[in-house]
Design a protein around this motif. Structure first.
Motif, PDB file in Angstrom:
ATOM      1  N   THR A 144      -3.842   9.705   4.861  1.00 13.21           N
ATOM      2  CA  THR A 144      -3.315   8.433   5.363  1.00 13.21           C
ATOM      3  C   THR A 144      -2.643   7.692   4.213  1.00 13.21           C
ATOM      4  OG1 THR A 144      -5.104   8.329   6.974  1.00 13.21           O
ATOM      5  CG2 THR A 144      -3.879   6.294   6.570  1.00 13.21           C
ATOM      6  N   VAL A 145      -1.396   7.303   4.436  1.00 14.48           N
ATOM      7  CA  VAL A 145      -0.591   6.587   3.436  1.00 14.48           C
ATOM      8  C   VAL A 145      -0.287   5.203   3.986  1.00 14.48           C
ATOM      9  CG1 VAL A 145       1.626   6.546   2.227  1.00 14.48           C
ATOM     10  CG2 VAL A 145       0.412   8.707   2.538  1.00 14.48           C
ATOM     11  N   GLU A 146      -0.505   4.193   3.138  1.00 11.83           N
ATOM     12  CA  GLU A 146      -0.277   2.811   3.547  1.00 11.83           C
ATOM     13  C   GLU A 146       0.934   2.233   2.821  1.00 11.83           C
ATOM     14  OE1 GLU A 146      -3.182  -0.833   4.387  1.00 11.83           O
ATOM     15  OE2 GLU A 146      -3.120  -0.265   2.280  1.00 11.83           O
ATOM     16  N   SER A 189       7.366  14.876   6.243  1.00  8.97           N
ATOM     17  CA  SER A 189       8.171  13.660   6.134  1.00  8.97           C
ATOM     18  C   SER A 189       8.008  12.789   7.368  1.00  8.97           C
ATOM     19  CB  SER A 189       9.653  14.006   5.979  1.00  8.97           C
ATOM     20  OG  SER A 189       9.880  14.681   4.775  1.00  8.97           O
ATOM     21  N   ILE A 190       8.143  11.495   7.143  1.00 12.22           N
ATOM     22  CA  ILE A 190       8.129  10.507   8.218  1.00 12.22           C
ATOM     23  C   ILE A 190       9.357   9.628   8.003  1.00 12.22           C
ATOM     24  CG2 ILE A 190       6.923   8.486   9.138  1.00 12.22           C
ATOM     25  CD1 ILE A 190       4.307   9.864   8.498  1.00 12.22           C
ATOM     26  N   VAL A 214       9.833   8.736   3.991  1.00 13.39           N
ATOM     27  CA  VAL A 214       8.599   8.938   3.219  1.00 13.39           C
ATOM     28  C   VAL A 214       8.220  10.419   3.298  1.00 13.39           C
ATOM     29  CG1 VAL A 214       6.196   8.260   2.930  1.00 13.39           C
ATOM     30  CG2 VAL A 214       7.864   6.597   3.774  1.00 13.39           C
ATOM     31  N   THR A 215       7.995  11.032   2.135  1.00 12.79           N
ATOM     32  CA  THR A 215       7.652  12.450   2.055  1.00 12.79           C
ATOM     33  C   THR A 215       6.394  12.629   1.226  1.00 12.79           C
ATOM     34  OG1 THR A 215       9.987  13.066   2.197  1.00 12.79           O
ATOM     35  CG2 THR A 215       8.481  14.730   1.344  1.00 12.79           C
ATOM     36  N   LEU A 216       5.511  13.478   1.726  1.00 11.26           N
ATOM     37  CA  LEU A 216       4.300  13.849   0.995  1.00 11.26           C
ATOM     38  C   LEU A 216       4.320  15.363   0.840  1.00 11.26           C
ATOM     39  CD1 LEU A 216       1.566  12.831  -0.197  1.00 11.26           C
ATOM     40  CD2 LEU A 216       0.560  13.453   1.981  1.00 11.26           C
ATOM     41  N   ALA A 261       0.565   5.549   7.894  1.00  7.99           N
ATOM     42  CA  ALA A 261       0.982   6.752   8.616  1.00  7.99           C
ATOM     43  C   ALA A 261       0.102   7.906   8.161  1.00  7.99           C
ATOM     44  CB  ALA A 261       2.454   7.061   8.342  1.00  7.99           C
ATOM     45  N   LYS A 262      -0.079   8.879   9.051  1.00  7.08           N
ATOM     46  CA  LYS A 262      -0.911  10.039   8.746  1.00  7.08           C
ATOM     47  C   LYS A 262      -0.037  11.275   8.566  1.00  7.08           C
ATOM     48  CE  LYS A 262      -4.978   8.311  11.206  1.00  7.08           C
ATOM     49  NZ  LYS A 262      -5.465   7.603  10.087  1.00  7.08           N
TER      50      LYS A 262
END
Length: 160
Positions: free
Chosen positions: A58-60, A90-91, A70-72, A100-101
């Protein structure tokens, strides 16, 4: 002598001005916001060698404005882990003060040794400096109990 002192003062002022212009130009070129995204929760299944498990991160967004692209990305280099699917997710957008999860399915190699592993990640977004971190994944053996029965010499109503 007075001319020499004035000339040195002029050169010093010129150097200071040059430095200020360079700093200002650097700020314009980089124009990156300091990363205001944070990993606030990690939920990971305990893995067993050769098995898969879920990983949810989970990214805040701590900014008062939306963050785009947004990319993890997980870096599983030199680890006994792989992803089922992509190692990067990516979101399009995380709204201001929202989260976002990012969901991954991890597979532990059959040859994986039991233990805790640090998995590096890179969190990035449009117009922001990337953020690097690690999260923990545990690989442990799941007990397996097998039973068998043989009817070669059954003992029925007999004493052993």
């Amino acid at each position: 002598m007075k001319m020499l002192h004035s000339n040195t003062k002029y050169q010093t002022m010129r150097k200071v001005l040059f430095l200020l212009v360079a700093v200002f130009a650097f700020m314009i070129v980089t124009n990156h916001t300091v990363m205001a995204l944070s990993v606030v929760d990690v939920s990971a299944d305990t893995l067993a060698p050769g098995k898969t498990g879920d990983l949810v991160i989970t990214v805040e967004n701590e900014l008062d404005e939306a963050v785009n692209d947004v990319t993890l990305t997980l870096d599983l280099t030199n680890l006994p882990l792989s992803t089922v699917g992509s190692s990067g997710k990516s979101i399009d957008e995380i709204e201001d003060n929202d989260d976002a999860k990012f969901s991954f399915v991890l597979r532990a190699a059959n040859s994986a040794k039991l233990g805790d592993y640090n998995v590096p990640y890179i969190l990035s977004a449009e117009n922001m400096t990337s953020k690097h971190g690690t999260l923990g994944i545990k690989i442990s053996a799941q007990p397996s109990l097998e039973t068998s029965a043989s009817l070669d010499n059954p003992l029925i109503n007999e004493r052993a």
